[in-house]
Motif scaffolding. Structure first.
Motif, PDB file in Angstrom:
ATOM      1  N   SER A   1       0.847  -1.181   0.000  1.00 60.27           N
ATOM      2  CA  SER A   1       0.000   0.000   0.000  1.00 60.27           C
ATOM      3  C   SER A   1       0.888   1.239   0.000  1.00 60.27           C
TER       4      SER A   1
ATOM      5  N   GLY B   1       1.216   3.455   2.358  1.00 63.44           N
ATOM      6  CA  GLY B   1       1.907   3.528   3.638  1.00 63.44           C
ATOM      7  C   GLY B   1       3.030   2.518   3.749  1.00 63.44           C
TER       8      GLY B   1
ATOM      9  N   THR C   1      -0.285  10.285   2.143  1.00 59.45           N
ATOM     10  CA  THR C   1      -1.164   9.784   1.088  1.00 59.45           C
ATOM     11  C   THR C   1      -2.258   8.896   1.657  1.00 59.45           C
ATOM     12  N   ASP C   2      -1.902   8.028   2.605  1.00 56.15           N
ATOM     13  CA  ASP C   2      -2.911   7.189   3.245  1.00 56.15           C
ATOM     14  C   ASP C   2      -3.949   8.024   3.970  1.00 56.15           C
TER      15      ASP C   2
END
Length: 473
Positions: free
Chosen positions: A59, A61, A438-439
């Motif tokens: 992902s 993260g 971003t997460d």
């Protein structure tokens, strides 16, 4: 010691009649090759990040955590590299770390989990960080010997190498796997290091135990003298600054005026001319504290700039591919826009600084990058994003090399190492930070932090516009 004697002779000439020694010209070409190889190898890794992210199933993260391996490896090595340069010489450390980088670039696509990727990137980051400190230390010594503001030209070579690496990566993305592509970069890097490294080691400007011989023979004192100041952004031939305070900036180091202070052929100061290191102990202590503070300030400017370079390098392609739904070739073209703009900016950097003055050029660059990144992060169309990326690269182009050159002019390899640790720390900590943001808020919003830090760099540069290196005599 024939090369060192030639360099000492060259440094003793007036800058009005200065002609580079052939050995210095050969060293400049070899060092330019090292900067280009650094950019070429790093770009090869960067343009394959989206594919490697998909390969390991990470992902945003998790990718950010893996990229933290680059940061940890690089920063840990940067602290050590300054000492290694003093013991073994800048040139030898440059050759060894460049070879390490050429080998390590092939390792990331051979991993199959985010944890394994992060561990491999520790080695990659250590190689990258060590090379950048070592070759920037060589560059500081070389601009001192040449007495010309050529630091930006070396960083332009890095950008040109990055442009070439990104272009080749974009062309190969749809034909070769990341593992095959990056494996091909290893022999290219090693062969280049072999040939350019022979020149670098054959004509050393430094050797174990101190700064470069050129700086020792022709520069003032323990930090930087007239020669080092000549290369630290403006140069002796371009010292007529339009703004208050920049005249002192042009004569880098311990406040010695390169126009009025001359050195005897043996590198000693003429009678009546007190150079750095001859002041009373109390004044030296005060000057030392102020010098340390100035190095930290230049490192902070470099860090703000490098944060943007790192973010664009490792997340720019993903933004174009993921958020704007483009293919890998177009995504690689986005990074090529950044590197081509930075190349243009760095090739014209000396002329820009001469025309505007060092501080105004830094402020202008920071503000340009701030506006460009807002456009690149938030524009809904790919063409506008490309324009924004190019403006960002143009604005960031001369912030980092100028800051590193000034720090190196103050304290030699230790100044380069200290400022590089802060500077490349921004470049290498930026991508993990973007991943975590971003997460939380999405990649476009996370990229606006590049704009914020570019504005901070501009503010810092403006706030120290009247600050000159401390005088120790």
């Amino acid at each position: 010691m024939p090369t060192l004697n030639k360099i000492g002779t060259a440094l003793s000439r007036s800058h009005h009649t200065f002609a580079p020694d052939p050995a210095l010209r050969a060293l400049r070409v070899a060092l330019t090759v090292f900067f280009a190889v650094d950019g070429f190898l790093f770009a090869g890794w960067v343009v394959r990040i989206p594919a490697i992210k998909a390969q390991v199933g990470a992902s945003a993260g998790q990718l950010g955590l893996a990229l933290l391996g680059v940061s940890v490896g690089a920063i840990a090595t940067m602290v050590l590299t300054g000492r290694l340069c003093r013991v073994f010489g800048n040139e030898r450390v440059t050759v060894v770390t460049a070879a390490m980088l050429a080998v390590s670039v092939a390792l990331p696509p051979r991993t199959h989990s985010a944890l394994a990727l992060g561990l491999v990137l520790l080695f990659f980051g250590a190689s990258y960080g060590g090379l950048n400190v070592a070759m920037n230390s060589v560059a500081v010594d070389l601009v001192a010997a040449l007495r010309r503001p050529v630091m930006s030209s070396f960083h332009a070579a890095y950008s040109m190498g990055g442009l070439l690496g990104a272009g080749i990566g974009g062309l190969l993305a749809s034909h070769l796997s990341p593992a095959t592509h990056l494996m091909l970069l290893t022999p290219i890097g090693l062969l280049t290091v072999l040939f350019a490294g022979r020149v670098l080691v054959a004509h050393p400007l430094s050797h174990g135990g101190g700064r470069g011989a050129a700086a020792r023979e022709g520069s003032a004192g323990a930090g930087a003298g007239a020669g080092a100041g000549a290369g630290a952004g403006v140069g002796a031939g371009a010292g007529a600054e339009a703004e208050a305070g920049t005249g002192a900036e042009a004569g880098a180091g311990a406040g010695v005026d390169p126009e009025r202070t001359t050195l005897a052929p043996d590198g000693t100061a003429p009678a009546g001319k007190a150079l750095a290191g001859t002041a009373p102990a109390g004044k030296r202590g005060t000057a030392g504290h102020r010098t340390t503070l100035l190095v930290a300030v230049f490192g902070l400017i470099a860090g703000c700039s490098a944060y943007g370079e790192g973010a664009l390098a490792e997340w720019g392609a993903l933004h174009i591919q993921q958020d704007l739904h483009n293919g890998p070739g177009i995504a690689a073209a986005g990074y090529a826009c950044v590197t081509s703009a930075m190349t243009i900016g760095r090739l014209t950097g000396a002329a820009l600084i001469t025309r505007l003055g060092q501080s105004r050029a830094l402020v202008f660059g920071g503000l340009t990058a701030c506006g460009g990144m807002l456009l690149g992060a938030l524009a809904p169309f790919t063409a506008l994003v490309m324009v924004g990326f190019a403006l960002t690269g143009l604005g960031l182009a001369n912030l980092f090399p100028t800051a590193i050159a000034r720090a190196g002019a103050l304290t030699g390899p230790s100044g380069v190492a200290a400022a590089s640790t802060l500077g490349y720390g921004g470049m290498l900590l930026g991508p993990p930070a973007i991943g975590f943001l971003t997460d939380a808020v999405g990649l476009p919003t996370a990229l606006t932090t590049v704009s914020a830090l570019a504005a901070v760099a501009a503010v810092i540069a403006w706030s120290v516009r009247h600050t000159s290196p401390p005088r120790s005599a």
